[in-house]
Design a protein around this motif. Structure first.
Motif, mmCIF file in Angstrom:
data_model
loop_
_atom_site.group_PDB
_atom_site.id
_atom_site.type_symbol
_atom_site.label_atom_id
_atom_site.label_comp_id
_atom_site.label_asym_id
_atom_site.label_seq_id
_atom_site.Cartn_x
_atom_site.Cartn_y
_atom_site.Cartn_z
ATOM 1 N N THR A 118 -0.977 2.364 -9.232
ATOM 2 C CA THR A 118 -0.727 1.627 -8.055
ATOM 3 C C THR A 118 0.142 2.530 -6.853
ATOM 4 O O THR A 118 -0.127 2.242 -5.778
ATOM 5 C CB THR A 118 0.045 0.402 -8.236
ATOM 6 N N ARG A 132 0.156 -4.942 -8.673
ATOM 7 C CA ARG A 132 0.255 -3.854 -9.703
ATOM 8 C C ARG A 132 -1.556 -3.756 -10.211
ATOM 9 O O ARG A 132 -1.770 -4.223 -11.044
ATOM 10 C CB ARG A 132 0.922 -4.150 -10.924
ATOM 11 N N TYR A 167 -5.059 2.732 -14.978
ATOM 12 C CA TYR A 167 -3.916 1.945 -15.107
ATOM 13 C C TYR A 167 -2.782 2.474 -15.880
ATOM 14 O O TYR A 167 -3.014 2.862 -16.745
ATOM 15 C CB TYR A 167 -4.321 0.218 -15.741
ATOM 16 N N ASP A 209 2.637 -0.640 -15.788
ATOM 17 C CA ASP A 209 2.295 -1.865 -15.319
ATOM 18 C C ASP A 209 1.737 -2.720 -16.476
ATOM 19 O O ASP A 209 2.023 -4.155 -16.426
ATOM 20 C CB ASP A 209 1.015 -1.349 -14.209
ATOM 21 N N GLY A 242 -1.213 0.868 -3.533
ATOM 22 C CA GLY A 242 -0.566 -0.382 -3.544
ATOM 23 C C GLY A 242 -0.093 -0.891 -2.430
ATOM 24 O O GLY A 242 -0.379 -2.224 -1.947
ATOM 25 N N THR A 253 -5.646 2.232 -9.708
ATOM 26 C CA THR A 253 -6.553 2.730 -8.699
ATOM 27 C C THR A 253 -7.614 3.269 -9.431
ATOM 28 O O THR A 253 -8.040 3.525 -10.638
ATOM 29 C CB THR A 253 -5.595 4.104 -8.275
ATOM 30 N N PRO A 295 -7.531 0.723 -4.277
ATOM 31 C CA PRO A 295 -6.845 -0.110 -5.285
ATOM 32 C C PRO A 295 -8.151 -1.048 -5.836
ATOM 33 O O PRO A 295 -9.051 -1.045 -5.216
ATOM 34 C CB PRO A 295 -6.043 -0.921 -4.382
#
Length: 218
Positions: free
Chosen positions: A98, A144, A65, A69, A176, A147, A119
């Protein structure tokens, strides 16, 4: 161009009760650890997934992450989103999660090589632990999602390691985009990329392909 790096490496701190979940506990409580940390084919050494039916495996070995975000959600929720808050193994900066292209590859540090797979799909456990009403819907609508990563070459990872993008597939579809609005055109592009040997898709994609085509009358 920003220098991409790992800000934190996180693994499970403790199993939390989740009586409404399928197994009664959750391993979403992940917190930063000192490195270097070994990364195996199934993820960060010492990490676990409570529900192996929906989480983990080689195609979801790690979850990444981005700090951008996390900063967005910090502003939206009015609280700090520290590394690990969303159950991520890697909090990263200077590289899209994302916005990562399905099948792109990263080299992290000296030896670790990873591949972007899919995702993150938010679940009810995520909402219960975060204690944010309507969180699944809100997280989904914001798009958001970060991955999941597959381990191509095992190695070690530490906070501060640089991330180098070594390969980006020509199809250009990001995790995304696929999460937010999969289309028949995306299905065909991913199938073509797989047929050309450019990417390797997990079975879940092929199941989703059928759904996308049915929704569009194909």
């Amino acid at each position: 161009m920003k220098t991409a790096s790992v800000l934190a490496v996180c693994r499970v701190h403790q199993l939390l009760p989740d009586l409404e979940g399928g197994v009664g506990v959750t391993a979403i409580d992940k917190r930063p650890v000192d490195g270097p940390v070994k990364v195996h084919k199934l993820g960060v050494h010492g990490d676990v997934q409570a529900s192996r039916k929906h989480h983990g495996g080689e195609d979801q070995a790690l979850y990444a992450y981005s700090q951008d975000d996390a900063d967005y959600w910090s502003g939206e929720l009015g609280r700090d989103i520290a590394p690990g808050t969303f159950g991520e193994n890697l909090r990263v900066a200077g590289i899209e999660t994302t916005g990562a292209v399905i099948g792109e590859r990263w080299k992290i540090g000296l030896d670790l090589e990873m591949e972007v797979t899919s995702p993150r799909v938010p679940c009810a456990t995520f909402q219960r632990v975060l204690k944010e009403p309507g969180w699944v819907k809100r997280f989904t609508e914001a798009g958001r999602v970060g991955t999941y990563l597959r381990v191509i070459k095992t190695g070690t990872v530490s906070a501060g390691d640089y991330i180098h993008r070594t390969f980006v597939p020509r199809h250009g579809i990001t995790v995304g985009q696929w999460f937010s609005e999969p289309t028949p055109e995306m299905v065909q592009a991913l199938l073509d990329a797989e047929a050309d040997g450019e990417i390797r898709l997990q079975d879940d994609y092929h199941k989703e392909f059928a759904k996308v085509l049915r929704r569009n009358g194909l």
